[in-house]
Design a protein around this motif. Sequence first.
Motif, PDB file in Angstrom:
ATOM      1  N   HIS A 176      38.260  49.092  46.546  1.00 12.97           N
ATOM      2  CA  HIS A 176      39.506  48.517  46.025  1.00 12.97           C
ATOM      3  C   HIS A 176      39.223  47.319  45.127  1.00 12.97           C
ATOM      4  N   ARG A 198      37.925  48.501  41.828  1.00 12.65           N
ATOM      5  CA  ARG A 198      39.008  49.085  41.027  1.00 12.65           C
ATOM      6  C   ARG A 198      39.818  47.991  40.343  1.00 12.65           C
ATOM      7  N   ILE A 199      40.083  46.888  41.062  1.00 12.16           N
ATOM      8  CA  ILE A 199      40.811  45.765  40.455  1.00 12.16           C
ATOM      9  C   ILE A 199      39.981  45.158  39.329  1.00 12.16           C
ATOM     10  N   ARG A 247      37.840  46.669  37.392  1.00 11.91           N
ATOM     11  CA  ARG A 247      37.902  47.563  36.228  1.00 11.91           C
ATOM     12  C   ARG A 247      39.259  47.458  35.536  1.00 11.91           C
ATOM     13  N   ARG A 248      40.314  47.343  36.312  1.00  8.24           N
ATOM     14  CA  ARG A 248      41.656  47.193  35.727  1.00  8.24           C
ATOM     15  C   ARG A 248      41.756  45.894  34.938  1.00  8.24           C
ATOM     16  N   ASP A 249      41.230  44.805  35.501  1.00  7.36           N
ATOM     17  CA  ASP A 249      41.258  43.517  34.799  1.00  7.36           C
ATOM     18  C   ASP A 249      40.443  43.576  33.514  1.00  7.36           C
ATOM     19  N   ARG A 274      39.845  46.222  31.649  1.00  9.90           N
ATOM     20  CA  ARG A 274      40.588  46.993  30.642  1.00  9.90           C
ATOM     21  C   ARG A 274      41.716  46.155  30.045  1.00  9.90           C
ATOM     22  N   ALA A 275      42.368  45.343  30.876  1.00 10.51           N
ATOM     23  CA  ALA A 275      43.457  44.502  30.378  1.00 10.51           C
ATOM     24  C   ALA A 275      42.935  43.468  29.382  1.00 10.51           C
TER      25      ALA A 275
END
Length: 398
Positions: free
Chosen positions: A378, A381-382, A384-386, A388-389
């Motif tokens: 988890h 995943r956060i 990777r999301r950050d 990409r943002a």
Amino acid sequence: MPLALLALTIGAFAIGTTEFVIVGLIPTLSADLSVSLPSAGLLVTFYALGVAVGAPVLTALTGRVPRKTLLISLMALFTFANLLAWQSPGYATLIVARVLSGFAHGVFFSVGSIIATSVVPKEKAGSAIATMFSGLTVAFVTGVPLGTLIGQHFGWRATFLVVAAFGLVAMMGTLLFVPRDIAHVPPASIRRQAELFLKPRLLLVFAMTAVGYGGSLIAFTYLAPILEQISGFSPPVVGMVLLVYGVSVAFGNMAGGRLADSLGPVTALKLIFALLAGVLLLLDVTATSKTLVLIVVLGWGAVAFGNVPALQIYVVRQAERFAPHSVHIASGMNIAAFNLGVAGGAWTGGAIVSHMGLMSTPWIASVVVLGALMLTWHSGRIDRRDARAVTADNGRRH
């Protein structure tokens, strides 16, 4: 090696030995003090609570005490606590001795790191800290199994007397060889440390540490009873098995550091937690075979503490992003999280032994470690999301 650094390393060896030697002595303590195995296992819990609670509180309260004076006082407390354990008339006094030892442990490594870097040239600071912490590795390889053997042959009290002797040597070495004028920055206040708990991303890493270690300690605390009662090893052989485990831990720590460097901390942690969960599950099905359980214990040691480098690297990176002014505090709090995991794991293991039996500890430990794996997944995943943002935001700006 400067003699001051040698004294610190001996202190680390004594502290590392007294923390986990109790694991090998649980059957002996249980029989001698007429307490249950879970009650004997709580001696691991109380020590770890002493570390986790004592470290932040005592570090903040002793911020103005000169480093040499503080270190001498810590080793005096540690020596006294082990002498108290040696002379303890019963279980209650032994609990007090364990908590006091934990208090000394909690502050020793933060103070010792400062002193270690002050007695060598600046370019050798990292090596000095590594040398001091090598005392912990040596404790796992030799101190814990030898302390177990001493306790089995001469009584568990003799083990604490020997550890107290090492504490006394470290205290005298500090008195004689550590410089008086060691500069230091006053440590963070309790309030400053508590602010880290308002950072969700750091809380997630602390949870990964506590759950991962807690899971392993559910079974590790009761490894000696499993080896004696289920595998059929004699008490002296259990000490030798712990030696095998300790050697494997030493190699696993080095391998874990290389994995963290080559794969990145999150990927390394996923791999190590997955392997640890698998090994604990194997312990559940191989415990009745002496040959197979030896192989499993060897594998367990290789991954049990291999996640230390990756967890420390990861918490520092997260602190640099979300609490840049508290990086060192975050690193120290991760050590506290480790000890909370040790305390919780040992307590949970005791409850499992009481209500479900000894051989329920390995498979439940495996499930808990899988929980740490899920937390790690988890967190990645956060990340990777950050990432990409941030990339998308940079693209819009250009």
